[in-house]
Design a protein around this motif. Structure first.
Motif, PDB file in Angstrom:
ATOM      1  N   ARG A   1       0.847  -1.198   0.000  1.00 40.39           N
ATOM      2  CA  ARG A   1       0.000   0.000   0.000  1.00 40.39           C
ATOM      3  C   ARG A   1       0.875   1.237   0.000  1.00 40.39           C
ATOM      4  NH1 ARG A   1      -2.435   3.455   4.042  1.00 40.39           N
ATOM      5  NH2 ARG A   1      -4.442   4.258   3.332  1.00 40.39           N
ATOM      6  N   LEU A   2       0.494   2.231  -0.788  1.00 38.40           N
ATOM      7  CA  LEU A   2       1.141   3.539  -0.777  1.00 38.40           C
ATOM      8  C   LEU A   2       0.054   4.556  -1.071  1.00 38.40           C
ATOM      9  CD1 LEU A   2       3.745   5.218  -0.556  1.00 38.40           C
ATOM     10  CD2 LEU A   2       4.014   4.958  -3.037  1.00 38.40           C
ATOM     11  N   ALA A   3      -0.236   5.406  -0.093  1.00 42.23           N
ATOM     12  CA  ALA A   3      -1.381   6.312  -0.219  1.00 42.23           C
ATOM     13  C   ALA A   3      -1.048   7.701   0.300  1.00 42.23           C
ATOM     14  CB  ALA A   3      -2.582   5.753   0.543  1.00 42.23           C
ATOM     15  N   LEU A   4      -1.595   8.709  -0.367  1.00 42.27           N
ATOM     16  CA  LEU A   4      -1.511  10.095   0.084  1.00 42.27           C
ATOM     17  C   LEU A   4      -2.567  10.291   1.166  1.00 42.27           C
ATOM     18  CD1 LEU A   4      -0.437  13.044  -0.349  1.00 42.27           C
ATOM     19  CD2 LEU A   4      -2.309  13.320  -2.003  1.00 42.27           C
ATOM     20  N   THR A   5      -2.147  10.723   2.352  1.00 45.62           N
ATOM     21  CA  THR A   5      -3.090  10.856   3.466  1.00 45.62           C
ATOM     22  C   THR A   5      -3.314  12.297   3.907  1.00 45.62           C
ATOM     23  OG1 THR A   5      -1.317  10.499   5.090  1.00 45.62           O
ATOM     24  CG2 THR A   5      -2.546   8.551   4.341  1.00 45.62           C
ATOM     25  N   ALA A   6      -2.400  13.199   3.574  1.00 42.86           N
ATOM     26  CA  ALA A   6      -2.583  14.612   3.967  1.00 42.86           C
ATOM     27  C   ALA A   6      -1.711  15.497   3.100  1.00 42.86           C
ATOM     28  CB  ALA A   6      -2.238  14.811   5.440  1.00 42.86           C
ATOM     29  N   ARG A   7      -2.108  16.757   2.976  1.00 45.62           N
ATOM     30  CA  ARG A   7      -1.346  17.745   2.206  1.00 45.62           C
ATOM     31  C   ARG A   7      -1.321  19.047   3.018  1.00 45.62           C
ATOM     32  NH1 ARG A   7      -0.120  18.520  -3.374  1.00 45.62           N
ATOM     33  NH2 ARG A   7       1.900  19.591  -3.244  1.00 45.62           N
ATOM     34  N   PRO A   8      -0.392  19.155   3.973  1.00 46.95           N
ATOM     35  CA  PRO A   8      -0.357  20.329   4.847  1.00 46.95           C
ATOM     36  C   PRO A   8      -0.198  21.648   4.112  1.00 46.95           C
ATOM     37  CG  PRO A   8       1.093  18.589   5.652  1.00 46.95           C
ATOM     38  CD  PRO A   8       0.666  18.193   4.282  1.00 46.95           C
ATOM     39  N   ASP A   9       0.590  21.624   3.020  1.00 46.57           N
ATOM     40  CA  ASP A   9       0.831  22.819   2.216  1.00 46.57           C
ATOM     41  C   ASP A   9       1.427  22.375   0.884  1.00 46.57           C
ATOM     42  OD1 ASP A   9       3.809  22.667   2.488  1.00 46.57           O
ATOM     43  OD2 ASP A   9       3.375  23.122   4.575  1.00 46.57           O
ATOM     44  N   PRO A  10       1.594  23.277  -0.080  1.00 44.47           N
ATOM     45  CA  PRO A  10       2.124  22.864  -1.391  1.00 44.47           C
ATOM     46  C   PRO A  10       3.504  22.216  -1.343  1.00 44.47           C
ATOM     47  CG  PRO A  10       1.097  25.021  -1.551  1.00 44.47           C
ATOM     48  CD  PRO A  10       1.154  24.699  -0.092  1.00 44.47           C
ATOM     49  N   ASP A  11       4.304  22.551  -0.325  1.00 47.28           N
ATOM     50  CA  ASP A  11       5.665  22.031  -0.236  1.00 47.28           C
ATOM     51  C   ASP A  11       5.747  20.632   0.365  1.00 47.28           C
ATOM     52  OD1 ASP A  11       6.830  24.272  -1.343  1.00 47.28           O
ATOM     53  OD2 ASP A  11       7.219  25.232   0.586  1.00 47.28           O
ATOM     54  N   HIS A  12       4.680  20.166   1.002  1.00 49.65           N
ATOM     55  CA  HIS A  12       4.753  18.901   1.741  1.00 49.65           C
ATOM     56  C   HIS A  12       3.573  17.991   1.442  1.00 49.65           C
ATOM     57  CE1 HIS A  12       7.207  21.737   4.139  1.00 49.65           C
ATOM     58  NE2 HIS A  12       7.930  20.664   4.432  1.00 49.65           N
ATOM     59  N   ALA A  13       3.820  16.701   1.571  1.00 51.99           N
ATOM     60  CA  ALA A  13       2.762  15.685   1.450  1.00 51.99           C
ATOM     61  C   ALA A  13       3.030  14.595   2.471  1.00 51.99           C
ATOM     62  CB  ALA A  13       2.723  15.089   0.046  1.00 51.99           C
ATOM     63  N   VAL A  14       1.975  14.092   3.094  1.00 51.95           N
ATOM     64  CA  VAL A  14       2.082  13.005   4.058  1.00 51.95           C
ATOM     65  C   VAL A  14       1.544  11.742   3.408  1.00 51.95           C
ATOM     66  CG1 VAL A  14       1.435  12.161   6.339  1.00 51.95           C
ATOM     67  CG2 VAL A  14       1.775  14.615   5.973  1.00 51.95           C
ATOM     68  N   LEU A  15       2.315  10.667   3.476  1.00 54.55           N
ATOM     69  CA  LEU A  15       1.929   9.403   2.860  1.00 54.55           C
ATOM     70  C   LEU A  15       2.054   8.266   3.857  1.00 54.55           C
ATOM     71  CD1 LEU A  15       3.910  11.044   0.528  1.00 54.55           C
ATOM     72  CD2 LEU A  15       2.702   9.364  -0.860  1.00 54.55           C
ATOM     73  N   GLN A  16       1.349   7.183   3.580  1.00 54.53           N
ATOM     74  CA  GLN A  16       1.499   5.945   4.340  1.00 54.53           C
ATOM     75  C   GLN A  16       1.902   4.841   3.374  1.00 54.53           C
ATOM     76  OE1 GLN A  16      -1.743   4.748   6.826  1.00 54.53           O
ATOM     77  NE2 GLN A  16      -1.438   6.402   8.307  1.00 54.53           N
ATOM     78  N   MET A  17       2.823   3.990   3.837  1.00 55.60           N
ATOM     79  CA  MET A  17       3.289   2.876   3.015  1.00 55.60           C
ATOM     80  C   MET A  17       3.321   1.601   3.841  1.00 55.60           C
ATOM     81  SD  MET A  17       6.747   2.398   0.694  1.00 55.60           S
ATOM     82  CE  MET A  17       7.941   2.265   2.026  1.00 55.60           C
ATOM     83  N   VAL A  18       2.838   0.518   3.263  1.00 53.96           N
ATOM     84  CA  VAL A  18       2.974  -0.821   3.824  1.00 53.96           C
ATOM     85  C   VAL A  18       3.838  -1.610   2.854  1.00 53.96           C
ATOM     86  CG1 VAL A  18       1.789  -2.930   4.521  1.00 53.96           C
ATOM     87  CG2 VAL A  18       0.725  -0.697   4.964  1.00 53.96           C
ATOM     88  N   CYS A  19       4.939  -2.150   3.339  1.00 53.47           N
ATOM     89  CA  CYS A  19       5.869  -2.821   2.427  1.00 53.47           C
ATOM     90  C   CYS A  19       6.513  -4.022   3.097  1.00 53.47           C
ATOM     91  CB  CYS A  19       6.945  -1.854   1.940  1.00 53.47           C
ATOM     92  SG  CYS A  19       8.086  -1.309   3.235  1.00 53.47           S
ATOM     93  N   GLY A  20       7.231  -4.784   2.304  1.00 48.64           N
ATOM     94  CA  GLY A  20       7.934  -5.953   2.789  1.00 48.64           C
ATOM     95  C   GLY A  20       9.328  -5.623   3.266  1.00 48.64           C
ATOM     96  N   LYS A  21      10.122  -6.660   3.430  1.00 48.79           N
ATOM     97  CA  LYS A  21      11.482  -6.527   3.943  1.00 48.79           C
ATOM     98  C   LYS A  21      12.364  -5.723   3.002  1.00 48.79           C
ATOM     99  CE  LYS A  21      15.483  -9.438   5.088  1.00 48.79           C
ATOM    100  NZ  LYS A  21      16.013 -10.835   5.104  1.00 48.79           N
ATOM    101  N   GLY A  22      13.220  -4.893   3.596  1.00 53.66           N
ATOM    102  CA  GLY A  22      14.248  -4.208   2.822  1.00 53.66           C
ATOM    103  C   GLY A  22      13.820  -2.921   2.158  1.00 53.66           C
ATOM    104  N   GLY A  23      12.652  -2.392   2.518  1.00 52.64           N
ATOM    105  CA  GLY A  23      12.177  -1.164   1.892  1.00 52.64           C
ATOM    106  C   GLY A  23      12.821   0.081   2.477  1.00 52.64           C
ATOM    107  N   TYR A  24      13.164   1.029   1.618  1.00 55.20           N
ATOM    108  CA  TYR A  24      13.686   2.327   2.055  1.00 55.20           C
ATOM    109  C   TYR A  24      12.673   3.406   1.709  1.00 55.20           C
ATOM    110  CZ  TYR A  24      18.356   0.505   3.087  1.00 55.20           C
ATOM    111  OH  TYR A  24      19.413  -0.187   3.628  1.00 55.20           O
ATOM    112  N   VAL A  25      12.075   3.986   2.735  1.00 55.14           N
ATOM    113  CA  VAL A  25      11.118   5.068   2.529  1.00 55.14           C
ATOM    114  C   VAL A  25      11.807   6.255   1.861  1.00 55.14           C
ATOM    115  CG1 VAL A  25       9.586   6.707   3.689  1.00 55.14           C
ATOM    116  CG2 VAL A  25       9.674   4.325   4.453  1.00 55.14           C
TER     117      VAL A  25
END
Length: 302
Positions: free
Chosen positions: A156-180
């Motif tokens: 899963r990779l989803a946009l969850t919030a947009r505080p301002d044009p410069d920033h975005a908050v996301l959530q990710m569900v991933c397996g082993k070895g992932g680099y956010v």
């Protein structure tokens, strides 16, 4: 004659809410000291700047760490658009900038590219080994680090919030070895606006969640005492994804001696499946099911 380990023979998982600015190894060492444990380890390194769930295994629970490491993990992170850095997070120097800022719709349209089975190049400042040396050590010495792409499963990779044009908050569900950090970097490049991580928090890992996690302040306040013992989760918590086979009393000694033993198989268990054997709710061993018997591959002390 073998050397006797110092400390208590205590087993289980202590779930820690790691603060920013502390390494995962420092957390493990502090927990081991505070609980006077003979042995400790952790499931999945968090960057020093990251916060959130770190599952610290003590004693016999270190034997089941692979089952937590291999499990899915969830992260919440903030991306800062318009800047790319040497470390792909806010700790590094800015290397490139852009005046472009993506819309919510553009971000949403780019996300499918980063879901499912993908290939990901780790950050130059990472623990990946290059010719026997850590990539971050080479990068700190000013060497150009060329890392190969590695497979990663993103559930899963989803946009969850947009505080301002410069920033975005996301959530990710991933397996082993992932680099956010790599996700933020590559998403910024895909959107032609560049990007890096400014905040990263792990919110769950396999069977473990942040609810009830021990804080760094609680660990420090504990000193060397037994007050954290009640917060330990049993090692069996890490085995929830495996079939459980209950065993008769006669099988306990056989398994602990490393030999195959009769088990009462779980429903749907097939020859060659991995399973764990229990007696009165306690894990005795993990092994391979072979037609009414379990051949142990990991054995737990009494």
């Amino acid at each position: 004659m073998g050397r006797t380990r110092k400390g208590r023979a205590i087993s289980g998982f202590l779930i820690v809410d790691k603060p920013a600015g502390i390494t995962s190894t420092s957390v493990v060492n502090k927990v081991r000291w505070a609980m006077q444990a003979q042995k400790a380890g952790h499931a999945g390194t968090l960057d020093p700047a990251a916060t959130g769930l770190l599952a610290v295994a003590l004693g016999e629970a270190t034997k089941v760490l692979p089952y937590v490491t291999e499990a899915l993990k969830a992260y919440e992170f903030t991306v800062r658009w318009g800047q790319e850095t040497t470390t792909d997070d806010a700790e590094g120097a800015v290397t490139r900038t852009s005046d472009l800022r993506p819309t919510d719709a553009e971000i949403e349209a780019a996300l499918p590219e980063f879901r499912g089975d993908i290939l990901q190049v780790p950050p130059a400042f990472s623990a990946v080994k290059v010719d026997g040396e850590r990539a971050y050590d080479l990068a700190r010495d000013g060497e150009t680090v060329e890392l190969s792409a590695r497979p990663l499963y993103v559930d899963r990779l989803a946009l969850t919030a947009r505080p301002d044009p410069d920033h975005a908050v996301l959530q990710m569900v991933c397996g082993k070895g992932g680099y956010v950090r790599s996700i933020a970097r590559d998403l910024g490049r895909s959107l032609s606006c560049l990007g890096h991580v400014t905040q990263l928090r792990r919110i769950w890992s396999g069977p473990f969640a942040l609810h009830g996690a021990v804080t760094w302040a609680e660990i420090e306040a504990n000193g060397q005492g037994a007050s954290l013992d009640a917060r330990l989760l049993p090692l069996e918590t890490a085995l929830v994804g495996l079939p459980e086979c209950r065993i008769p009393e006669a099988s306990v000694a056989l398994l602990r001696n490393g030999g195959p033993a009769p088990v009462f198989p779980a429903d749907g268990l097939d020859w060659g499946d991995e399973a764990w054997a229990s007696r009165d709710g306690r894990a005795i061993a993990v092994g391979v099911y072979e037609g009414g018997h379990l051949r142990p591959t990991r054995v737990f002390a009494a």
